[in-house]
Each structure stands twice: as C-alpha cells, then as structure tokens.
Scaffold this motif. Structure first.
Motif, PDB file in Angstrom:
ATOM      1  N   ARG A 151       0.834  -1.212   0.000  1.00  0.00           N
ATOM      2  CA  ARG A 151       0.000   0.000   0.000  1.00  0.00           C
ATOM      3  C   ARG A 151       0.867   1.260   0.000  1.00  0.00           C
ATOM      4  NH1 ARG A 151      -3.344  -1.468   3.306  1.00  0.00           N
ATOM      5  NH2 ARG A 151      -5.247  -1.567   2.079  1.00  0.00           N
ATOM      6  N   GLU A 152       1.958   1.203   0.747  1.00  0.00           N
ATOM      7  CA  GLU A 152       2.848   2.357   0.843  1.00  0.00           C
ATOM      8  C   GLU A 152       3.494   2.682  -0.513  1.00  0.00           C
ATOM      9  OE1 GLU A 152       7.032   3.255   3.092  1.00  0.00           O
ATOM     10  OE2 GLU A 152       5.533   2.094   4.201  1.00  0.00           O
ATOM     11  N   LYS A 153       3.773   1.641  -1.301  1.00  0.00           N
ATOM     12  CA  LYS A 153       4.441   1.836  -2.592  1.00  0.00           C
ATOM     13  C   LYS A 153       3.449   1.972  -3.748  1.00  0.00           C
ATOM     14  CE  LYS A 153       8.450   1.148  -3.348  1.00  0.00           C
ATOM     15  NZ  LYS A 153       9.601   2.048  -3.527  1.00  0.00           N
TER      16      LYS A 153
END
Length: 588
Positions: free
Chosen positions: A419-421
């Motif tokens: 999700r962060e990337k």
C-alpha cells in the motif's frame, strides 16, 4: 526445442579438447572451470595435470592456449601464476546464447530435462490429525513443495506423499471419547464447513478427551484397547477414526491453500495406508534374520546405536504387546514405494530431531535388501524456526505459534508495504498483491537458508524491500514489467553484434547460468542454491538498471538489446521464483 549449451559448458568443452591435444595421455582431463572475479572464468586444473605428467605448468598452459580453436566464443585467455587460465568470452557469445534461451518455444529458457530421469517419492507436509498446525509444520511443507517443483521441472517423475493419518494412543483416546459422546463432531444444517470451524470442533473434543484420559484410569484402559481395535480394522473404530481424518483435512487444506500449495487426496497416505502390510513386513524381517525377538518385542540392533548406559538401543518393529510402532509403518512404506511405485529415490523432508530414527529405518531396509545401490533413501533433515532471540519460536506466553496466525500477520505486514508503494492499484489489487508478497516472504526466508540450518523468523526483515528477501525479487520483476510497458513501440530484440557494458556482461553471464543452477539445486535437493542465484540475479539487474539507460539508450539497436536483457532477466526471475512456490505480480 533442444536445450541450450551454456557458456560454461561451451568453454569447458573447448578447454577439455585443447588439454587432450596438449597432453594426449591425460585421458578425459577436467579443466576445473569456475566463474571468476578476475575474468569471466578461471581454469585451475592444469597445475595438477602438469604435476602428474611431470611437465612445467606454465608451459603446459601455453600449449593449451595455443590449441584452443579460433571462434566466436573465447575472446581472450591470460596465463597467470602456476598455470591458471583467466578466460574472457566474447560479447557476441553472451548475447547469442541468451537469444537462444529466449527462443525456447517451450518456455523453459533452454533448461534441459534430465537425461536419465527416475521416480522420486517425496514425503513432506505431515500435519497431525486432530491438532492445529503450528510453526513447526512450516518447513516440511515449504521445503518439500519447492523440491517437488524443481525435480518435476528437470523431468523427474515425482510422487508426493503426505503422512496424514497417524494412529497411536491419542487416537484410542479420541475415538473412545467420541464413541461415548457420539454427537461431538456432528454438524447441523447450515453449519459452516470451513477449516477453522473444523479445527475448533476438533480442539474442543481433544481437550475434553485428554481431561477424561488423565482423570479416569478405566477410560485410559478402554482408550488403549481401542488402538488395538483400530489397527485390527474394527469397522466402528475405523469409521470414527475416518471422521477425525476428514475433519482434520478440511482444516489442513485451508492452511495449505493459504500457503499457496496444492495437496491432493490421493497423495495423503498415513499409517492406515500401510496397515495391511505390517504383519508381512515383520515376517520378512524376522525370517531373513534382520530382526530378532528381544523381551517379547521384534527388534533390529545396531553396533553404533547405544543409550547413555552403554546398552544397545534397538529399532522396535513390533512391541511386546503385539502393537506396531512407527518403524513398522515406515519400513512398510519403503516396501510399497520401492516395489509398487518403482521409486529410485525416497526423500523424507522431516525435522532433524528424527535423524536417528530414519538412519535406523534406512539401514534396516538395506539389510533386508529393499534399498540398494539402485534405490536410495535420504532424509532432508531441516533445522528449527527460531524467534528474534535465537530461541525456538514461541508466543509471548510461551505457547507454540499457530501457523495460520503467522501467515495472516505476514500478509498484513506485506499489504502495508504494498500500500505504501502502490500508485495505481485498487484496494482489491493491494489485497491480492499483499497475499502474494506476504506468503512469498515467509517461503523465501525459509528457502534461502540451507534446510539443515536453523533460521530466525523476523517478519520485519522478511517483508523488507532491501536485502535478500522475496520482496526484493518481486519488485525487481515488477520494475522490469513497468519498463517493458513504457517502451511503447520498441520491442526486445537481441543484437549480438553490439559491444556490452560491464553491467550488461555481468547480468548476461549470470542469466546464462540459470540452467546449471537448476540442475545443481535438483541434484542436491537444495532450493537455497536457487534462491541465492535469484537474489544475485536481482542484484545484478539493479546495477544494470542504475548504470545502463534502457529507454534512453544511445541507439535504437542498443535500446532493443537492453530491453531484451530486461525481458530475459524477467523471464528467468519469474521461472526461478515459481520453482520456489512464489508468485511474481506484474505490478507492485
């Protein structure tokens, strides 16, 4: 398409021919070729051959160099030290060999099938009926599945076996409790039939049966008699036992599904599968003198197996009360696998703590003539999963870690990383990629360590984008796919006529070693060697990506050739990671 001869094999063959020309009496001499940091390859075999022939090693090395053919493979050979050869291959040979691998219409990247494949029976993924799977069950499943994939890819005929269906004292206890409380495992209409519900029911029944077993001596006696009834094939006892197995399989299959592993009913053969063979196994061992009676039990003795008191510790095949131990089942399984399944190799992916048992079982089978030079048995003994503190992995309360909890947490951590990337992924895609990355991380952490060694279970490290992790490999693959998508009209095309930059050469030579790595991993049942190769491949690709412009290359031909290097690297990563049972998402 025929397999592609690797550059290592091509250079080795040329050196062997040149050695034969320089030393006709040497026979088939091995140049001892290996990859080198000083050149592409180094040949170290000339020194030993010169000593044997009482020749000057540097002079002999010079004669070998003179005898090498002039072609498009070897560019330069330097003699160093006492006759070592530093060999550089041509850029043309590297690119041409990779092009041949890419052209493999079977999609095998030129990896050959074994010349003389056999039949291997591999015993792995052995959970206990009516018990929850814990972290201790992880390694057998993951290592076994990877070995199966690698062996099948090389052309071996593989028969899977999962030892599910033990019957011992605990089953007498469980069955007797179920007979006396017949509705404990009943399902009402509309009741959930999922794995977790099945396990909850079994766990509840197990605790109740254990409490009764510990508190009631008469129940304990009835339970022990029930084991004898089970082994004797009593219909009611067998029916109740089968209910436990079926309920357990519902749960097991749900966990294996989370592990992205396929387990088939026909491959599940526990003690029950060999029950009809036990008596004959004992008879054959006793008649041949391999087993002898000792204090009423049928035993096999070994000169080198003694207890703390110095007395021999036997392998007990049949107990003094007539009951059969694990040895009788394991020896019957060997007979079945050798004579019915016609196996050449028997592999057992089992905890190292069982090593003595298997050593005694295999030696007994050899004495009986069931194992010989043509049929081998081997335990792939694996070490323990440790926590960050270096001690066996437990919960904070000191309990064994449930495997499902561990897998769920891995997926949760990986989903956070994805999700962060993520840039253009939907929530559904993030969840799917998170599962693939999380399960891949758990598998790779296990498989990147030699099976015989213990390893630390550290989820933070496992889902890291940096270092030797599956996430690093998956992101390398996804990065290549992104480049290929952004290339627009430009296509990957090999251009053997082009000179290669240093990073291109290093990457190309490593890609070319894929087939040899797969063969080595298969021959040694060593998935960690393939994992190490793939990590180095991703690392070399990262260096190539940083140093060589792909989409902004200087010429059209260079751009196509670099796209080709990207594409063949991606295909190799995808295939190699798949052999470890790990998926490679196209986008991350």
């Amino acid at each position: 398409m025929a397999s592609v001869t690797s550059l290592t094999a091509s250079v080795d063959q040329r050196l062997a021919t040149a050695l034969q020309a320089a030393l006709p009496d040497a026979g088939s001499a091995d140049p001892l070729l290996r990859r080198s940091d000083r050149a592409d390859f180094q040949a170290n075999g000339i020194l030993a051959l010169a000593k044997k022939a009482k020749a000057n090693p540097r002079e002999l090395a010079g004669q070998v160099v003179d005898a090498l053919p002039a072609d498009d493979v070897i560019q330069d050979v330097e003699v160093s030290g006492p006759g070592f050869l530093n060999i550089t291959v041509t850029d043309r040979a590297i690119t041409a060999n990779l092009a041949a691998r890419a052209a493999d219409d079977e999609g095998r990247l030129g990896v050959p099938r074994a010349e003389h494949p056999g039949t291997t029976v591999i015993d792995y993924a052995q959970p206990n009926v009516a018990k929850e799977m814990h972290v201790g069950h992880l390694r057998s499943a993951v290592i076994g599945d990877a070995v199966v994939q690698i062996l099948e890819f090389t052309g071996e005929s593989v028969v899977r076996r999962h030892h599910i269906g033990d019957w011992g004292t605990q089953f007498g206890m469980l069955i007797q409790h179920l007979i006396e409380h017949p509705h404990e495992l009943d399902h009402g209409e509309g009741d959930a039939r999922d794995g977790q519900t099945a396990m909850s029911n079994l766990d509840r029944l197990y605790k109740a049966a254990r409490a009764q077993f510990d508190a009631d001596e008469e129940f304990k006696t009835r339970a022990r008699r029930r084991v004898v009834d089970l082994q004797a094939g009593d219909p009611e006892t067998r029916a109740r036992w089968q209910k436990f197995v079926d309920e357990s399989k519902l749960y097991f299959y749900s966990v294996f599904d989370k592990l992205d592993m396929e387990i088939h009913d026909e491959d599940v053969v526990g003690e029950s599968g060999y029950n009809d063979m036990l008596d004959e196994t004992c008879r054959l061992l006793e008649e041949s003198g391999v087993a002898v009676r000792s204090e009423g039990a049928l035993c096999v003795f070994f000169d080198d197996v003694k207890g703390p008191d110095g007395q021999p510790v036997p392998l007990i095949v049949r107990k003094s009360d007539g009951g059969y131990g694990y040895a009788a089942t394991d020896l019957s399984a060997i007979r079945d696998r050798v004579f019915r399944l016609k196996a050449n190799t028997l592999l057992y992916v089992v905890d190292a703590r069982q090593s003595l048992h298997f050593r005694m079982v295999f030696e007994t089978a050899r004495r009986a003539g069931w194992l010989n030079d043509d049929v081998k048995a081997q335990q792939l003994a694996f070490g323990t999963v440790l926590g960050k503190d270096g001690k066996p992995f437990k919960t904070r309360a000191g309990a064994t870690v449930r495997l499902e909890d561990l897998l769920d947490e891995a997926v949760e951590r990986a989903s956070a990383v994805v999700r962060e990337k993520a840039r253009d992924l939907t929530e559904e895609e993030i969840a799917e990629r998170g599962t693939q990355v999380g399960i891949g991380a758990v598998k790779y952490a296990d498989l990147s360590t030699s099976a015989s060694r213990d390893y630390k279970f550290d989820l933070d490290q496992m889902v890291s984008l940096h270092g030797d992790t599956s996430v690093y490999l998956q992101y390398a693959y996804a990065r290549i796919q992104s480049i290929l998508r952004r290339a627009g009209e430009a296509r990957p095309v090999a251009h053997p006529e082009l000179e290669l930059a240093e990073a291109e050469r290093a990457l190309g030579l490593h890609v070319d070693a894929f087939a040899e790595t797969v063969a080595e991993a298969a021959a040694e049942y060593a998935p960690h060697k393939l994992a190490s190769y793939l990590y180095q491949l991703a690392s070399l690709y990262t260096t190539f990506y940083e140093k060589c412009h792909v989409l902004n290359a200087d010429t059209k031909a260079q751009k196509e050739n670099r796209l080709f290097l990207c594409d063949i690297t991606a295909k190799t990563l995808h295939q190699g990671v798949a052999l470890l049972g790990i998926r490679t998402p196209e986008r991350l």
